[in-house]
Motif scaffolding. Structure first.
Motif, short mmCIF file in Angstrom:
data_model
loop_
_atom_site.label_atom_id
_atom_site.label_comp_id
_atom_site.label_asym_id
_atom_site.label_seq_id
_atom_site.Cartn_x
_atom_site.Cartn_y
_atom_site.Cartn_z
N ALA A 62 0.83 -1.22 0.00
CA ALA A 62 0.00 0.00 0.00
C ALA A 62 0.86 1.25 0.00
CB ALA A 62 -0.94 0.01 1.21
N SER A 63 1.92 1.24 -0.78
CA SER A 63 2.92 2.30 -0.73
C SER A 63 2.65 3.42 -1.72
CB SER A 63 4.30 1.72 -1.01
OG SER A 63 4.43 1.42 -2.39
N VAL A 64 3.49 4.44 -1.65
CA VAL A 64 3.38 5.56 -2.59
C VAL A 64 3.68 5.11 -4.02
CG1 VAL A 64 3.92 7.31 -0.87
CG2 VAL A 64 5.78 6.27 -2.17
N LEU A 65 4.26 3.91 -4.16
CA LEU A 65 4.46 3.38 -5.51
C LEU A 65 3.14 3.19 -6.24
CD1 LEU A 65 7.21 0.69 -4.80
CD2 LEU A 65 7.52 2.93 -5.89
N GLU A 66 2.04 3.12 -5.50
CA GLU A 66 0.73 2.94 -6.10
C GLU A 66 -0.01 4.27 -6.30
OE1 GLU A 66 -1.50 -0.42 -4.37
OE2 GLU A 66 0.32 -0.88 -3.26
N HIS A 67 0.63 5.38 -5.94
CA HIS A 67 0.00 6.69 -6.12
C HIS A 67 -0.02 7.06 -7.60
CE1 HIS A 67 -0.77 11.00 -5.78
NE2 HIS A 67 -1.09 10.81 -4.51
N PRO A 68 -1.10 7.65 -8.10
CA PRO A 68 -1.17 8.02 -9.52
C PRO A 68 -0.06 8.97 -9.97
CG PRO A 68 -3.33 8.17 -8.50
CD PRO A 68 -2.36 7.93 -7.39
N ASP A 69 0.48 9.77 -9.02
CA ASP A 69 1.52 10.74 -9.36
C ASP A 69 2.88 10.32 -8.80
OD1 ASP A 69 2.25 13.10 -10.67
OD2 ASP A 69 2.07 14.31 -8.85
N VAL A 70 3.12 9.00 -8.75
CA VAL A 70 4.31 8.49 -8.08
C VAL A 70 5.61 9.02 -8.68
CG1 VAL A 70 4.34 6.39 -9.49
CG2 VAL A 70 5.49 6.43 -7.26
N GLU A 71 5.66 9.22 -9.99
CA GLU A 71 6.92 9.66 -10.59
C GLU A 71 7.30 11.06 -10.10
OE1 GLU A 71 9.25 9.93 -14.88
OE2 GLU A 71 7.25 9.05 -14.77
N ASN A 72 6.32 11.96 -10.03
CA ASN A 72 6.62 13.30 -9.53
C ASN A 72 6.95 13.28 -8.04
OD1 ASN A 72 6.40 14.79 -11.93
ND2 ASN A 72 4.17 14.90 -11.74
N ILE A 73 6.28 12.41 -7.29
CA ILE A 73 6.60 12.26 -5.87
C ILE A 73 8.04 11.80 -5.71
CG2 ILE A 73 6.13 10.88 -3.80
CD1 ILE A 73 3.16 10.88 -4.68
N ALA A 74 8.44 10.81 -6.51
CA ALA A 74 9.80 10.28 -6.44
C ALA A 74 10.82 11.35 -6.83
CB ALA A 74 9.93 9.07 -7.36
N LYS A 75 10.53 12.11 -7.86
CA LYS A 75 11.47 13.15 -8.30
C LYS A 75 11.63 14.23 -7.23
CE LYS A 75 10.81 12.64 -13.31
NZ LYS A 75 10.24 13.25 -14.54
#
Length: 222
Positions: free
Chosen positions: A144-157
């Motif tokens: 249930a991590s942020v990896l499943e967030h729709p905007d995960v790439e921007n979160i990671a960046k």
């Protein structure tokens, strides 16, 4: 060496059945020299865990699994119930120094404030990014991590912009769910400065999976 980097104890209520003593003795039994405790929204076990690990000649690592949501101040409008609450996403932070630990304390204090606490302690992504620095190592969750967030790439960046120590977990479990999550993690490692790390959460001793699942179901009222 068999390091354990993401164990949760029974201070993660409804998630783990590991006591501190069982975690430390289990780590010692498999030959681990390093054991990391990453309870959800809690560092309550910090002192007991550190003392027990050092007594067993293990290196303790303190972390915290943070619960994030897009709307941390959400309250039900007319006709809404708890089930309408915005989805929760998780990531784990490991303080690198005293400043990082103080950051974790501030985040947990905010999460338990009247403005944020509703059924569970939580923070918003803006809350998290307001505090994130190189003093924290970030692992982008497990289940249930942020990896499943729709905007995960921007979160990671954004994580990478604020900390040099950001990792995406690759979980060695052969199921469709983990296959999908691992694919997202691998994709981030290919397109951002996120680094891969192989990690698996410890929630129970050997042969304890059924007990842990029953306990979680009871906790979730399933």
């Amino acid at each position: 060496m068999n390091p354990i980097l993401a164990a949760r104890s029974d201070f993660s209520v409804g998630e783990s059945i590991l006591t501190i003593d069982k975690l430390v003795s289990g780590a010692k039994a498999i030959g681990a020299s390093v054991v990391g405790l990453t309870d959800t929204m809690s560092v309550t076990a910090l002192i007991d865990f550190s003392n027990a690990a050092k007594k067993a000649e293990l290196r303790p690592i303190i972390g915290c699994r943070l619960r994030l949501t897009d709307d941390p101040t959400w309250r039900p409008a007319k006709g809404e119930k708890k089930k309408h609450m915005p989805r929760e996403y998780f990531l784990t932070v490991y303080p690198r120094n005293d400043a990082g630990m103080k950051t974790v304390f501030r985040l947990l204090t905010l999460a338990n404030s009247e403005q944020r606490f509703y059924y569970v302690a939580k923070i918003g992504f803006d809350d998290f990014f307001a505090e994130l620095t190189d003093d924290l190592v970030v692992v982008l969750g497990d289940g249930a991590s942020v990896l499943e967030h729709p905007d995960v790439e921007n979160i990671a960046k954004r994580c990478c912009k604020q900390s040099k120590h950001v990792y995406a977990p690759l979980v060695p479990i052969n199921t469709p769910y983990w296959g999908r999550v691992n694919q997202i993690a691998a994709g981030l490692c290919a397109t951002t400065r996120v680094l891969p790390i192989v990690i698996r959460t410890a929630l129970y001793e050997k042969d304890g999976a059924d007990v842990q699942e029953i306990m979680t179901a009871i906790s979730d009222n399933d």
